[in-house]
Design a protein around this motif. Structure first.
Motif, PDB file in Angstrom:
ATOM      1  N   GLY A  69       4.697  -5.269  13.281  1.00 55.48           N
ATOM      2  CA  GLY A  69       5.495  -5.640  12.106  1.00 55.48           C
ATOM      3  C   GLY A  69       6.179  -4.420  11.538  1.00 55.48           C
ATOM      4  N   TYR A  70       5.950  -4.176  10.252  1.00 59.47           N
ATOM      5  CA  TYR A  70       6.524  -2.980   9.622  1.00 59.47           C
ATOM      6  C   TYR A  70       5.471  -2.335   8.731  1.00 59.47           C
ATOM      7  CZ  TYR A  70       7.361  -6.452   5.904  1.00 59.47           C
ATOM      8  OH  TYR A  70       7.220  -7.448   4.970  1.00 59.47           O
ATOM      9  N   ALA A  71       5.834  -1.160   8.185  1.00 59.68           N
ATOM     10  CA  ALA A  71       4.861  -0.358   7.426  1.00 59.68           C
ATOM     11  C   ALA A  71       3.588  -0.191   8.254  1.00 59.68           C
ATOM     12  CB  ALA A  71       4.555  -1.006   6.075  1.00 59.68           C
ATOM     13  N   MET A  72       3.767   0.210   9.504  1.00 62.81           N
ATOM     14  CA  MET A  72       2.662   0.208  10.461  1.00 62.81           C
ATOM     15  C   MET A  72       1.783   1.451  10.390  1.00 62.81           C
ATOM     16  SD  MET A  72       4.394  -1.522  13.845  1.00 62.81           S
ATOM     17  CE  MET A  72       5.713  -0.318  13.956  1.00 62.81           C
ATOM     18  N   GLY A  73       2.173   2.434   9.579  1.00 64.51           N
ATOM     19  CA  GLY A  73       1.396   3.650   9.542  1.00 64.51           C
ATOM     20  C   GLY A  73       1.797   4.586  10.670  1.00 64.51           C
ATOM     21  N   ILE A  74       1.141   5.742  10.714  1.00 66.93           N
ATOM     22  CA  ILE A  74       1.505   6.756  11.703  1.00 66.93           C
ATOM     23  C   ILE A  74       0.962   6.421  13.090  1.00 66.93           C
ATOM     24  CG2 ILE A  74       1.258   9.211  12.305  1.00 66.93           C
ATOM     25  CD1 ILE A  74       1.149   9.766   9.256  1.00 66.93           C
ATOM     26  N   ARG A  75      -0.289   5.981  13.167  1.00 63.45           N
ATOM     27  CA  ARG A  75      -0.884   5.628  14.453  1.00 63.45           C
ATOM     28  C   ARG A  75      -1.648   4.321  14.341  1.00 63.45           C
ATOM     29  NH1 ARG A  75      -2.515   9.307  18.464  1.00 63.45           N
ATOM     30  NH2 ARG A  75      -3.552   7.486  19.384  1.00 63.45           N
ATOM     31  N   SER A  76      -1.627   3.558  15.414  1.00 61.80           N
ATOM     32  CA  SER A  76      -2.383   2.310  15.471  1.00 61.80           C
ATOM     33  C   SER A  76      -3.409   2.390  16.588  1.00 61.80           C
ATOM     34  CB  SER A  76      -1.443   1.125  15.733  1.00 61.80           C
ATOM     35  OG  SER A  76      -0.548   0.938  14.654  1.00 61.80           O
ATOM     36  N   PHE A  77      -4.573   1.785  16.346  1.00 58.57           N
ATOM     37  CA  PHE A  77      -5.645   1.802  17.332  1.00 58.57           C
ATOM     38  C   PHE A  77      -6.142   0.378  17.565  1.00 58.57           C
ATOM     39  CE2 PHE A  77      -5.411   6.006  15.571  1.00 58.57           C
ATOM     40  CZ  PHE A  77      -5.559   6.833  16.682  1.00 58.57           C
ATOM     41  N   LYS A  78      -5.926  -0.104  18.788  1.00 61.65           N
ATOM     42  CA  LYS A  78      -6.257  -1.478  19.158  1.00 61.65           C
ATOM     43  C   LYS A  78      -7.661  -1.547  19.741  1.00 61.65           C
ATOM     44  CE  LYS A  78      -5.440  -5.823  20.626  1.00 61.65           C
ATOM     45  NZ  LYS A  78      -6.723  -6.119  21.287  1.00 61.65           N
ATOM     46  N   LEU A  79      -8.521  -2.341  19.113  1.00 59.75           N
ATOM     47  CA  LEU A  79      -9.850  -2.596  19.650  1.00 59.75           C
ATOM     48  C   LEU A  79      -9.781  -3.792  20.589  1.00 59.75           C
ATOM     49  CD1 LEU A  79     -10.291  -1.097  16.808  1.00 59.75           C
ATOM     50  CD2 LEU A  79     -12.585  -2.068  16.900  1.00 59.75           C
ATOM     51  N   PRO A  80     -10.638  -3.841  21.596  1.00 59.92           N
ATOM     52  CA  PRO A  80     -10.584  -4.946  22.557  1.00 59.92           C
ATOM     53  C   PRO A  80     -11.086  -6.257  21.976  1.00 59.92           C
ATOM     54  CG  PRO A  80     -12.476  -3.544  23.018  1.00 59.92           C
ATOM     55  CD  PRO A  80     -11.686  -2.846  21.942  1.00 59.92           C
ATOM     56  N   ASN A  81     -10.434  -7.345  22.381  1.00 62.47           N
ATOM     57  CA  ASN A  81     -10.891  -8.686  22.011  1.00 62.47           C
ATOM     58  C   ASN A  81     -10.263  -9.716  22.941  1.00 62.47           C
ATOM     59  OD1 ASN A  81     -11.719 -11.081  20.931  1.00 62.47           O
ATOM     60  ND2 ASN A  81     -10.838 -10.774  18.909  1.00 62.47           N
ATOM     61  N   PRO A  82     -10.969 -10.098  24.010  1.00 58.55           N
ATOM     62  CA  PRO A  82     -10.446 -11.128  24.911  1.00 58.55           C
ATOM     63  C   PRO A  82     -10.889 -12.535  24.523  1.00 58.55           C
ATOM     64  CG  PRO A  82     -12.389 -10.156  25.872  1.00 58.55           C
ATOM     65  CD  PRO A  82     -12.197  -9.477  24.524  1.00 58.55           C
TER      66      PRO A  82
ATOM     67  N   ILE B   5       0.843  -1.199   0.000  1.00 59.07           N
ATOM     68  CA  ILE B   5       0.000   0.000   0.000  1.00 59.07           C
ATOM     69  C   ILE B   5       0.877   1.249   0.000  1.00 59.07           C
ATOM     70  CG2 ILE B   5      -1.643   1.334   1.390  1.00 59.07           C
ATOM     71  CD1 ILE B   5      -2.736  -1.433   2.366  1.00 59.07           C
ATOM     72  N   GLU B   6       1.876   1.261   0.852  1.00 55.79           N
ATOM     73  CA  GLU B   6       2.777   2.418   0.903  1.00 55.79           C
ATOM     74  C   GLU B   6       3.563   2.572  -0.394  1.00 55.79           C
ATOM     75  OE1 GLU B   6       3.655   2.889   5.676  1.00 55.79           O
ATOM     76  OE2 GLU B   6       5.195   1.977   4.405  1.00 55.79           O
ATOM     77  N   ASP B   7       3.966   1.454  -0.987  1.00 60.17           N
ATOM     78  CA  ASP B   7       4.715   1.506  -2.244  1.00 60.17           C
ATOM     79  C   ASP B   7       3.877   2.080  -3.378  1.00 60.17           C
ATOM     80  OD1 ASP B   7       6.922   0.468  -0.991  1.00 60.17           O
ATOM     81  OD2 ASP B   7       6.660  -1.579  -1.730  1.00 60.17           O
ATOM     82  N   GLU B   8       2.564   2.016  -3.245  1.00 66.08           N
ATOM     83  CA  GLU B   8       1.673   2.601  -4.236  1.00 66.08           C
ATOM     84  C   GLU B   8       1.465   4.099  -4.009  1.00 66.08           C
ATOM     85  OE1 GLU B   8      -1.962   0.399  -4.272  1.00 66.08           O
ATOM     86  OE2 GLU B   8      -0.975  -1.496  -4.790  1.00 66.08           O
ATOM     87  N   GLY B   9       2.146   4.638  -3.020  1.00 67.52           N
ATOM     88  CA  GLY B   9       2.092   6.082  -2.791  1.00 67.52           C
ATOM     89  C   GLY B   9       1.136   6.527  -1.699  1.00 67.52           C
ATOM     90  N   TYR B  10       0.481   5.588  -1.027  1.00 61.74           N
ATOM     91  CA  TYR B  10      -0.451   5.963   0.038  1.00 61.74           C
ATOM     92  C   TYR B  10       0.316   6.288   1.328  1.00 61.74           C
ATOM     93  CZ  TYR B  10      -4.289   4.059  -2.785  1.00 61.74           C
ATOM     94  OH  TYR B  10      -5.195   3.813  -3.783  1.00 61.74           O
ATOM     95  N   THR B  11      -0.211   7.227   2.082  1.00 63.26           N
ATOM     96  CA  THR B  11       0.244   7.478   3.444  1.00 63.26           C
ATOM     97  C   THR B  11      -0.782   6.855   4.377  1.00 63.26           C
ATOM     98  OG1 THR B  11       1.335   9.569   2.884  1.00 63.26           O
ATOM     99  CG2 THR B  11       0.743   9.224   5.197  1.00 63.26           C
ATOM    100  N   ILE B  12      -0.357   5.882   5.150  1.00 62.05           N
ATOM    101  CA  ILE B  12      -1.274   5.228   6.094  1.00 62.05           C
ATOM    102  C   ILE B  12      -1.269   6.052   7.383  1.00 62.05           C
ATOM    103  CG2 ILE B  12      -1.810   3.131   7.372  1.00 62.05           C
ATOM    104  CD1 ILE B  12      -0.282   1.556   5.236  1.00 62.05           C
ATOM    105  N   HIS B  13      -2.298   6.863   7.536  1.00 63.94           N
ATOM    106  CA  HIS B  13      -2.381   7.696   8.730  1.00 63.94           C
ATOM    107  C   HIS B  13      -2.781   6.878   9.954  1.00 63.94           C
ATOM    108  CE1 HIS B  13      -1.700  11.448   6.640  1.00 63.94           C
ATOM    109  NE2 HIS B  13      -2.609  11.116   5.742  1.00 63.94           N
ATOM    110  N   GLY B  14      -3.637   5.878   9.755  1.00 67.29           N
ATOM    111  CA  GLY B  14      -4.082   5.087  10.892  1.00 67.29           C
ATOM    112  C   GLY B  14      -4.381   3.654  10.519  1.00 67.29           C
ATOM    113  N   CYS B  15      -4.226   2.763  11.500  1.00 63.72           N
ATOM    114  CA  CYS B  15      -4.593   1.353  11.347  1.00 63.72           C
ATOM    115  C   CYS B  15      -5.471   0.969  12.529  1.00 63.72           C
ATOM    116  CB  CYS B  15      -3.355   0.454  11.351  1.00 63.72           C
ATOM    117  SG  CYS B  15      -2.308   0.598   9.907  1.00 63.72           S
ATOM    118  N   SER B  16      -6.555   0.257  12.240  1.00 63.25           N
ATOM    119  CA  SER B  16      -7.456  -0.214  13.285  1.00 63.25           C
ATOM    120  C   SER B  16      -7.542  -1.729  13.235  1.00 63.25           C
ATOM    121  CB  SER B  16      -8.863   0.365  13.097  1.00 63.25           C
ATOM    122  OG  SER B  16      -8.871   1.774  13.237  1.00 63.25           O
TER     123      SER B  16
END
Length: 257
Positions: free
Chosen positions: A239-252, A219-230
């Motif tokens: 991992g890598y290419a994680m984007g600027i911010r990550s947001f973890k939703l709960p799952n027990p 995705i990044e190689d295609e020129g996108y800036t990943i502002h967030g990952c959910s």
């Protein structure tokens, strides 16, 4: 006389202060023991869930037997919905302060299961994650395309779309499940995604962290800036290419490495 009265007051104060201190010291452990195992949950299971969400637990395999009822109560109750609301609010607050280019390359990457769509109806019939994962029965459930939207995530998704953010869906589901997944997403209210990325045959056997990192790099190689990952799994976000911010939703309910 005055000195005598003062001595009596001091003795009373000292005795009361000592009694109060001893009461405080003795009360806390007793109260802890009284509530620690209420319905098999209490402090232990709340602390266990905390360790899962912060990834302190690492690669855990199953819900502790004493916490099954706790997980059920959490995942079907207001606490879970409130936690999802807070994650969505934090995500929106972050993106409101992001300076976007506006060329269609400002992206947000969403996982699907337990991030956009809820599989709680399936897990309710399978011990809320306490049973061993059965790939066949889960695939049958996915094929029904009946998973409901997580309300907080749907609202976030729509607000990001209105802001001009490009929405990319990256899931561990397999390519043969594309039609059912698309139908389920549309029926649940999700639309206008730019890409829906699923595992292809070459991805079989890859850990989720590896697979998702590779896709984000593309995705990044295609020129996108990943502002967030959910995502609800740490493997959705690490991992890598994680984007600027990550947001973890709960799952027990389950852990995917």
């Amino acid at each position: 006389m005055a000195s005598g009265r003062n001595m009596i007051v001091l003795l009373i104060f000292a005795f009361a202060n000592k009694s109060f201190s001893e009461t405080i010291i003795q009360m806390h452990p007793a109260a802890h023991r009284a509530h620690a195992d209420d319905k098999g949950s209490g402090f232990y299971c709340e602390s266990w869930r905390y360790s899962v969400e912060t990834n302190d637990a690492g690669e855990w395999r199953s819900i502790p037997a004493r916490c099954i009822e706790f997980v059920k109560d959490y995942i079907t109750g207001e606490r879970y919905r409130s936690d999802l609301e807070v994650v969505a609010e934090n995500s929106l607050e972050f993106v409101k302060n992001v300076k976007m280019v506006g060329d269609g390359k400002d992206a947000w990457v969403f996982d699907i299961d337990e991030t956009l769509l809820s599989n709680v109806p399936y897990y309710a019939a399978h011990g809320f994650g306490s049973e061993s994962f059965n790939e066949k029965t889960f695939n049958d459930w996915v094929g029904l395309a009946e998973a409901p939207a997580l309300t907080a995530s749907l609202r976030l998704y729509k607000e990001l779309s209105e802001m001009g953010v490009t929405l990319i869906l990256l899931t561990g589901r397999e390519e043969f499940q594309r039609n059912a997944t698309e139908k389920n997403l549309l029926d649940a209210g999700f639309s206008h995604w730019e890409k829906l990325l699923l595992r292809n045959p070459l991805d079989k056997g890859k850990p989720a962290t590896t697979y998702k990192s590779e896709r984000r790099k593309e995705i990044e190689d295609e020129g996108y800036t990943i502002h967030g990952c959910s995502g609800d799994q740490w493997s959705d976000l690490m991992g890598y290419a994680m984007g600027i911010r990550s947001f973890k939703l709960p799952n027990p309910m389950y852990y995917i490495p």
